[in-house]
Design an enzyme around this catalytic site. Sequence first.
Site, PDB file in Angstrom:
ATOM      1  N   HIS A 124      49.859  38.660  33.134  1.00  0.00           N
ATOM      2  CA  HIS A 124      48.468  38.481  33.254  1.00  0.00           C
ATOM      3  C   HIS A 124      48.072  38.314  34.854  1.00  0.00           C
ATOM      4  O   HIS A 124      49.024  37.441  35.327  1.00  0.00           O
ATOM      5  CB  HIS A 124      48.096  37.315  32.586  1.00  0.00           C
ATOM      6  N   TYR A 183      40.312  39.248  39.320  1.00  0.00           N
ATOM      7  CA  TYR A 183      41.454  40.089  39.071  1.00  0.00           C
ATOM      8  C   TYR A 183      41.600  40.731  40.459  1.00  0.00           C
ATOM      9  O   TYR A 183      42.798  41.462  40.527  1.00  0.00           O
ATOM     10  CB  TYR A 183      41.030  41.162  38.070  1.00  0.00           C
TER      11      TYR A 183
END
Length: 156
Positions: A109, A32
């Site tokens: 996302h 991430y």
Amino acid sequence: MTKKSKQSKALPIHILNGPNLNLLGTREPEVYGHTTLAQVEKMCAAQAATWGLSIVFRQSNHEGEIVDFIQEARTGASAVLINPAGYGHTSIAILDAIQMLKIPVIEVHLSNIHRREPYRHHSYVSKGATGIVMGLGAQGYLRAIDAVADILKGSK
Ligand code: DQA
């Protein structure tokens, strides 16, 4: 009334973040990235400002609270950006709330969910989304703001 005060001010873009995104920066940074959620918020505010737009930036670990946020966007937002996080893969309630919106909705996302585990390949939210940005890390939020600004400009 002055000319300026007559101009209608666009409602803010509501940027909604789902569970575990509060730990961005320390949570699996290899997946991430190292950017924290507070930094993402600042980047989004700056990007929206380049378009003369403002943001409301929220995060919750609770499904029902995210449903509440989406319901608030019905009258309070010009558009919604949502990273539903894990709930994207499970929540019909979040999809139902999104489907009540009559404004642009961009699903975001950080990672490309299609390159990951099979259980991440399906997102309920996608059915209600105007568009989807994924796999671009924190930059994806900025590209989603650009897309929303473009859509809003076209709808004036
Ligand atoms: C995520 C992808 C989801 O599969 C995951 O559950 C997340 C983050 C992303 O931004 O890449 O929490 O939405």
